[in-house]
Scaffold this active site. Sequence first.
Site, short mmCIF file in Angstrom:
data_model
loop_
_atom_site.label_atom_id
_atom_site.label_comp_id
_atom_site.label_asym_id
_atom_site.label_seq_id
_atom_site.Cartn_x
_atom_site.Cartn_y
_atom_site.Cartn_z
N GLY A 138 -5.49 5.36 -3.72
CA GLY A 138 -5.31 4.92 -5.11
C GLY A 138 -4.50 3.64 -5.26
O GLY A 138 -4.13 3.26 -6.37
N ASN A 139 -4.24 2.95 -4.16
CA ASN A 139 -3.44 1.72 -4.25
C ASN A 139 -4.14 0.61 -5.01
O ASN A 139 -3.53 -0.09 -5.81
CB ASN A 139 -3.10 1.22 -2.84
N HIS B 202 0.84 -1.21 0.00
CA HIS B 202 0.00 0.00 0.00
C HIS B 202 0.88 1.26 0.00
O HIS B 202 0.81 2.07 0.93
CB HIS B 202 -0.90 -0.02 1.25
N ARG C 123 -6.56 0.81 -7.30
CA ARG C 123 -6.65 1.11 -8.73
C ARG C 123 -5.29 0.99 -9.41
O ARG C 123 -5.18 0.41 -10.49
CB ARG C 123 -7.21 2.54 -8.92
N THR C 124 -4.26 1.53 -8.78
CA THR C 124 -2.92 1.44 -9.37
C THR C 124 -2.48 -0.02 -9.45
O THR C 124 -1.94 -0.46 -10.47
CB THR C 124 -1.91 2.26 -8.55
N TYR D 75 -12.73 -11.07 -4.03
CA TYR D 75 -11.41 -10.43 -4.24
C TYR D 75 -10.74 -10.16 -2.89
O TYR D 75 -9.57 -10.49 -2.68
CB TYR D 75 -11.67 -9.14 -5.02
N TYR D 76 -11.49 -9.60 -1.96
CA TYR D 76 -10.93 -9.34 -0.63
C TYR D 76 -10.57 -10.65 0.10
O TYR D 76 -9.58 -10.72 0.80
CB TYR D 76 -11.92 -8.53 0.22
N1 LIG Z 1 -6.22 -8.39 2.87
C1 LIG Z 1 -5.68 -7.56 1.98
N2 LIG Z 1 -4.34 -7.54 1.81
C2 LIG Z 1 -3.79 -6.70 0.92
N3 LIG Z 1 -4.48 -5.83 0.17
C3 LIG Z 1 -5.80 -5.81 0.29
C4 LIG Z 1 -6.46 -6.67 1.21
N4 LIG Z 1 -7.78 -6.43 1.12
C5 LIG Z 1 -7.93 -5.47 0.18
N5 LIG Z 1 -6.75 -5.08 -0.31
C6 LIG Z 1 -6.46 -4.07 -1.38
O1 LIG Z 1 -6.69 -2.80 -0.84
C7 LIG Z 1 -7.56 -2.04 -1.68
C8 LIG Z 1 -8.47 -1.20 -0.83
O2 LIG Z 1 -7.75 -0.50 0.12
P1 LIG Z 1 -7.88 1.08 0.25
O3 LIG Z 1 -9.31 1.45 0.25
O4 LIG Z 1 -6.97 1.56 1.32
O5 LIG Z 1 -7.25 1.42 -1.17
P2 LIG Z 1 -6.90 2.85 -1.69
O6 LIG Z 1 -5.47 3.17 -1.48
O7 LIG Z 1 -7.92 3.79 -1.23
O8 LIG Z 1 -7.01 2.54 -3.26
P3 LIG Z 1 -8.24 2.86 -4.17
O9 LIG Z 1 -8.70 4.24 -3.80
O10 LIG Z 1 -7.74 2.73 -5.56
O11 LIG Z 1 -9.20 1.79 -3.82
C9 LIG Z 1 -8.33 -3.08 -2.47
O12 LIG Z 1 -8.73 -2.59 -3.72
C10 LIG Z 1 -7.35 -4.21 -2.59
O13 LIG Z 1 -6.56 -4.05 -3.75
MG LIG Z 2 -9.34 5.10 -2.02
#
Ligand SMILES: Nc1ncnc2c1ncn2[C@@H]1O[C@H](COP(=O)(O)OP(=O)(O)OP(=O)(O)O)[C@@H](O)[C@H]1O
Ligand SMILES: [Mg+2]
Length: 309
Positions: free
Chosen positions: A184-185, A179, A187-188, A215-216
């Site tokens: 945006g993690n 992360h 989506r990236t 997925y989760y």
């Molecule tokens: N158990 C897990 N271990 C690792 N990564 C995970 C896990 N569960 C979910 N994720 C990832 O984390 C993302 C969601 O986390 P978060 O909401 O912090 O993301 P973000 O940085 O806000 O990215 P975005 O805004 O693009 O979703 C999911 O889309 C998935 O890729």
């Molecule tokens: Mg987000």
Amino acid sequence: MLLRQNLHDLLEEKLTTLNRLRPLSKTMVQKLRERFEVEMTYNSNAIEGNSLTLKETYWVIQEGLTLKGRPIKDILETKSHKAALDFLYEIIEQDSKNTFSEQTIKQLHQLIIKDIDPNMAGRYRDIDVFISGSDHTPPSALDVPLRMRELLLWQSKNQKLHYVVEFAAMIHHMFVNIHPFEDGNGRTGRLVMNIFLMQYGFPLVIIQKNDRRKYYRVLQAADKGDYKPLVNFIGQAVLRSINIYLDTLLPAKEKEALISLAEAGKHTSYSQAYLSKLAKEGKIDAVKLRRNWMTTRKAVKDYMGQTKR
Ligand SMILES: Nc1ncnc2c1ncn2[C@@H]1O[C@H](COP(=O)(O)OP(=O)(O)OP(=O)(O)O)[C@@H](O)[C@H]1O
Ligand SMILES: [Mg+2]
């Protein structure tokens, strides 16, 4: 191998068929690309909470419409995601095998986030984060640069050791596990995974919003070191994309008509429910379009042949 053998064989067989059709019709490829850009943007953004529907996403990115009554942020995110996808296609068209770098990752992130938060775009986080809906705690911000260098090192040493689907799934997990950015993690990470799949020749691979819970769940298993569910989950998403490509590009006379599972059930002793279970587990060649699983007569026959052997 972590990917089920029959899924691996199916993917390779379909990719060979797709490659045999090359050079592909420019018009058809353009149409497919547009369809996939809309679908990917909708699904990837919806997974992270964007409120736009598939249709609205289409209006925004293909027709350039601004929507009344939708948050500006959601519309900006839609346009940004489309820009990041265009950049992804550019990377693939460069046709170089060495396009994966920290710079590429940051460029993709930059495009995703710049209109929402220019200061954050393309920069690793300096605060600690958590992932809501998951038990995983990403590493401290202080460790992010080191962990990212390790990820790149792992990539260069291991890419040749794994089948591409397996490799892409593992890289995706390692990336979202770190992360590296404040936002945006997800989506990236879904774009990053596609670099490898598309360089290998697969079409853009889309994780469906409807599959968010799965997925989760599979990412959670990967946190514990069990990559199998994630790899097979991604494998099925690859199968879906390539099936759609072939369904569009194969000449009609070579094409196996897609039929519903209810229809398929009429020609076998399997019930629709059993066929649906096989489809969900990726044991039979099937594709989920909207909410319905579709298969072909040949796929059912092949499966019956396999079980007899
Ligand atoms: N158990 C897990 N271990 C690792 N990564 C995970 C896990 N569960 C979910 N994720 C990832 O984390 C993302 C969601 O986390 P978060 O909401 O912090 O993301 P973000 O940085 O806000 O990215 P975005 O805004 O693009 O979703 C999911 O889309 C998935 O890729
Ligand atoms: Mg987000």
